[in-house]
Scaffold this active site. Structure first.
Site, short mmCIF file in Angstrom:
data_model
loop_
_atom_site.label_atom_id
_atom_site.label_comp_id
_atom_site.label_asym_id
_atom_site.label_seq_id
_atom_site.Cartn_x
_atom_site.Cartn_y
_atom_site.Cartn_z
N ASP A 32 0.83 -1.21 0.00
CA ASP A 32 0.00 0.00 0.00
C ASP A 32 0.86 1.25 0.00
OD1 ASP A 32 -2.53 -1.15 -0.03
OD2 ASP A 32 -2.64 -1.30 2.14
N LEU A 33 1.83 1.28 0.89
CA LEU A 33 2.64 2.49 1.04
C LEU A 33 3.45 2.78 -0.22
CD1 LEU A 33 3.92 1.95 4.69
CD2 LEU A 33 2.09 3.46 3.92
#
Length: 396
Positions: free
Chosen positions: A170-171
């Site tokens: 996600d990051l």
């Protein structure tokens, strides 16, 4: 309250944040932290599902959505879509992470919007890509960690795959999307045209596999788990001293010689088992056991000081509290303060890149859902009377 830029760097840009969960909000936070006017679009209270990121009062949400303003719009109503399009007309960037088909169904895809907004930069983030056999499949961080090969090289040998302790897919997808947006904005300065850019959790994780993918693509080697030890450079990894664990990194023959001298084992430099990289790789178990035996004579602090003084990279392994107790971390000033009118004084990790002339800060705490709806809608020309009618119809 109008936009309060967190930095002068991107203060001239407006970003419409149509994202949820983490990857998209991370991309928009990156832009907000550098001063962009990021407007987070959420569903009205009466239509919302369960809040993500631990609820809007949780620490995760507060960290992810700082420096943004929030507006609510009911995108299931034609009036809500019309107001969104009017808002987008005032913006430079749109960021979305719907499933790939949703934007077309709502009529807010890049092709549709760019017909009347030639300069629009439109960023899409998905689990697996905008097209292809898995495009419509729901994507989550740990799924991408597994499919990208990351979990196959993480963890101790023989103990099965292991996820990374942060939502790294996600990051990274969010950070790469923010980078792509900045590249597109730079290109727009030359061409006058915006463009559609897209990334996915899967693509981001494959890219982050870095040298591990090259080992396969170039050398035909399938990387395996190496636990806390570096897979190709020995000795590099986690070692145990008298009072706990620490990291040591020994790269190159000169550093190896210094390491042996500091550890009181100069004979290893000429030992046939250990004198070169290949020998240390073959005999990694025995050399690591010998290193741990010698380290056990002193505390971590003793070895960290000795090794670093001798040019051998070495450091403590902190828990999260220990991170912020580190004098160097305190010196760097990466923790920022902001006062939330809802939660009081907050401490949040700021950007890891320092621009000397136009630094980033935290100028605004995370907003409540729809906190800035009326002020933003008035900025795009809506009157109080029009807003009252739309409010009564549940459009925002």
């Amino acid at each position: 309250m109008p936009h309060i830029p967190a930095s002068a760097a991107l203060a001239r840009f407006r970003v419409i944040d149509l994202t949820q969960v983490r990857a998209g909000p991370t991309a928009c936070r990156q832009l907000a932290d550098w001063g962009a006017d990021v407007i987070q679009v959420q569903m009205p209270d009466h239509m919302r599902g369960d809040d993500t990121l631990g609820g809007q009062d949780g620490s995760d949400y507060q960290y992810t959505h700082r420096n943004k303003r929030s507006i609510t719009l009911n995108l299931k109503e034609p009036e809500g879509i019309a107001m969104l399009k009017k808002l987008i007309a005032s913006a430079d960037v749109v960021v979305e992470n719907f499933r790939p088909d949703v934007k077309y169904r709502l009529g807010i895809d890049y092709e549709t919007l760019s017909k009347e907004h030639l300069g629009l930069v439109y960023a899409s983030i998905s689990g697996f890509g905008q097209t292809g056999p898995l495009a419509q499949r729901p994507g989550f961080d740990q799924i991408a960690q597994g499919m990208s090969g990351l979990m196959s090289v993480t963890g101790l040998p023989g103990q099965g795959p292991m996820r990374v302790g942060i939502p790294i897919a996600d990051l990274c997808a969010g950070i790469f999307a923010a980078q792509g947006i900045l590249v597109a904005l730079l290109e727009r300065d030359a061409s006058g045209k915006g463009q559609w850019l897209h990334t996915s959790l899967l693509e981001s994780m494959i890219y982050m596999m870095d040298f591990q993918t090259s080992r396969w693509l170039i050398e035909g080697e399938i990387p395996k788990q190496a636990g806390n030890y570096h897979p190709t450079s020995i000795p590099t990894g986690v070692y145990k001293a008298k009072d706990g664990y620490m990291n040591i990194a020994v790269f190159g023959s000169k550093i190896w010689e210094r390491f042996c001298d500091i550890l009181g084992a100069p004979e290893w430099v000429t030992d046939e088992r250990y004198k070169d990289k290949q020998g240390r790789s073959i005999n990694r178990d025995s050399i690591n056991a010998e290193i741990n035996r010698r380290l056990a004579a002193q505390d971590c602090a003793y070895w960290v000081e000795r090794f670093n003084a001798g040019g051998v990279a070495c450091g403590l392994i902190n828990d999260v509290k220990g991170v912020f107790d580190e004098p160097q971390v305190q010196h760097l000033g990466i923790v920022k303060e902001v006062v939330s009118k809802h939660h009081g004084l907050q401490h949040l990790v700021g950007q890891p890149v320092q621009l000397e002339r136009t630094p980033s800060t935290v100028s605004r705490a995370a907003p409540k859902r729809g906190e800035h709806s009326e002020e933003i809608l008035k900025e795009i020309g809506m009157s109080s009377e029009e807003l009252a009618v739309l409010k009564s119809k549940g459009v925002y």
